[in-house]
Design a protein around this motif. Structure first.
Motif, short mmCIF file in Angstrom:
data_model
loop_
_atom_site.label_atom_id
_atom_site.label_comp_id
_atom_site.label_asym_id
_atom_site.label_seq_id
_atom_site.Cartn_x
_atom_site.Cartn_y
_atom_site.Cartn_z
N GLN A 71 1.75 13.30 -35.82
CA GLN A 71 0.50 14.06 -35.60
C GLN A 71 0.38 15.13 -36.58
N PHE A 72 -0.91 15.76 -36.63
CA PHE A 72 -1.09 16.78 -37.62
C PHE A 72 -0.70 18.20 -36.66
N HIS A 73 -0.24 19.10 -37.18
CA HIS A 73 0.30 20.36 -36.82
C HIS A 73 -0.60 21.34 -36.98
N VAL A 74 -1.49 21.97 -36.01
CA VAL A 74 -2.15 22.97 -36.24
C VAL A 74 -1.96 24.67 -35.81
N LEU A 75 -1.78 25.44 -36.21
CA LEU A 75 -1.31 26.63 -35.91
C LEU A 75 -2.53 27.49 -35.48
N ALA A 76 -2.80 28.06 -34.61
CA ALA A 76 -3.94 28.76 -33.91
C ALA A 76 -3.51 30.33 -33.82
N VAL A 77 -4.43 31.20 -34.10
CA VAL A 77 -4.04 32.60 -34.10
C VAL A 77 -5.39 33.25 -33.54
N ASP A 135 -17.06 21.47 -33.42
CA ASP A 135 -16.36 22.37 -34.59
C ASP A 135 -15.02 21.75 -34.95
N VAL A 136 -14.17 21.59 -33.82
CA VAL A 136 -12.96 20.76 -34.00
C VAL A 136 -12.91 19.65 -34.65
N LYS A 183 -15.97 19.99 -19.45
CA LYS A 183 -15.78 18.60 -20.16
C LYS A 183 -14.21 18.44 -20.70
N LEU A 184 -13.71 19.46 -20.80
CA LEU A 184 -12.20 19.69 -21.43
C LEU A 184 -11.34 19.47 -20.23
N GLN A 185 -11.74 19.40 -19.06
CA GLN A 185 -10.79 19.23 -18.07
C GLN A 185 -10.87 17.90 -17.76
N ARG A 199 -6.74 24.00 -25.78
CA ARG A 199 -7.28 22.81 -24.94
C ARG A 199 -8.16 21.89 -26.08
N LEU A 200 -8.91 22.64 -26.87
CA LEU A 200 -9.69 21.81 -27.75
C LEU A 200 -8.80 21.02 -28.83
N LEU A 201 -7.93 22.00 -29.52
CA LEU A 201 -7.02 21.11 -30.40
C LEU A 201 -6.23 20.06 -29.83
#
Lengths: 149, 167
Positions: B3-9, B132-133, A30-32, B21-23
């Motif tokens: 845009q909002f800026h998200v830092l992922a760790v 979740d996102v 789905k993310l593609q 990709r989700l974000l």
């Protein structure tokens, strides 16, 4: 091209039915989209590289004397995590069993589990490669239809 | 609208690909790093400067103010865990208001509670999904509204204090 589509659909369905893949793989699909057209293949390629490295590490760690079960467990934990993230259900399940044997410091159990893990991983990889091959064939066939007359 | 800026760790390369990709699918601007140390560096906090840092977080390399609207971090990481990172952020004057979300592959209630008590907004079980996102935006808007509220209150105060000159 219809028979290719059917082949692809059947193969994909079988992979889900037989538990190689679970819903998380569908989430990846789905993310593609157009902005990320190769996302699934990119992630799975990374998964293959990562898994092969971990399998090697686990194999070598089991050959050490004395065996460092904590370290092997760490590898199994990592493998379990990445399997869960890509929807590799059968691989993930074996990792769970593997971790139990690590905790129990059961060497024989660990060795058996590693063999099972290598087997499941191989099956998954071959099945996925076939899936990607079918997808590519459909893409190619689609292109040649467009360029003809 | 910016845009909002998200830092992922996350120390896992696969999970980094996934969360990025989700974000991005949710229209966030994303920066991804593979450790808590790198996260703090990016946020402009170098470990031994934590206690006496300046009010603005200044990115070490670029001399710019880095604006991060949310931090999402894995819990289990070698070296600095996600929990350690959460604590450092909440102890920092310049960073403590940034919402932090923790992700973990393990469902350990004591772990979850500890993180929430330390100030984490949410705790996601891995694998993280779109649903979740989707829960992140409210936490971001909350911070934005808080900042806008401060602006409005300041404006009102100035207006009330202004004495109209009359002949």
């Amino acid at each position: 091209m219809d028979h290719l589509h059917r082949k692809l659909r059947d193969h994909e369905a079988a992979m889900f039915q037989q538990g190689y893949l679970d819903d998380q793989f569908s989430q990846l699909q789905k993310l593609q989209d157009d902005t990320s057209p190769d996302f699934v293949i990119e992630v799975m390629t990374m998964f293959f590289d990562d898994s092969e490295k971990l399998l090697n590490n686990m194999s070598r760690a089991l050959e050490q004397v004395p065996v460092n079960f904590k370290q092997i467990d760490a590898h199994a934990h990592q493998q379990k995590g990445s399997s869960a993230s890509v929807g590799a259900a059968r691989v993930k399940n074996v990792c769970g069993t593997f971790r139990n044997f690590c905790e129990a410091q059961n060497l024989e159990g660990c060795v058996r589990c590693l063999q099972q893990l290598q087997q499941e991983y191989s099956l998954l990889k071959n099945n996925l490669k076939y899936l990607f091959k079918l997808q590519q064939e459909i893409k190619t066939a689609g292109r040649s239809i467009h360029t003809r007359g | 609208m910016a845009q909002f800026h998200v830092l992922a760790v996350d120390d896992s390369v696969i999970d980094r690909m996934l969360i990025e990709r989700l974000l991005k699918t949710s229209s966030f601007h994303v920066t991804v790093v593979d450790s808590g140390t790198k996260a703090l560096k990016f946020l402009g906090l170098v470990e031994d400067e934590v206690r006496n840092e300046k009010p603005h977080s200044i990115a070490a390399e670029t001399d710019q103010v880095v604006e991060v609207n949310l931090i999402i971090t894995d819990y289990c990481m070698p070296g600095m865990t996600g929990y350690d990172l959460l604590r450092k952020i909440k102890e920092s004057n310049s960073l403590k208001d940034i919402p932090v979300v923790i992700m973990s592959s393990e469902n350990v209630p004591s772990r979850i509670n500890r993180c929430l008590e330390e100030g984490a907004e949410e705790f996601f079980l891995k694998p993280v999904q779109q649903s979740d996102v989707n829960k992140l935006k409210p936490h971001l808007l909350k911070t934005k509204v808080k900042n806008e509220d401060d602006l409005i209150n300041n404006k009102r105060r100035i207006h009330n204090n202004a004495i109209p000159l009359k002949n």
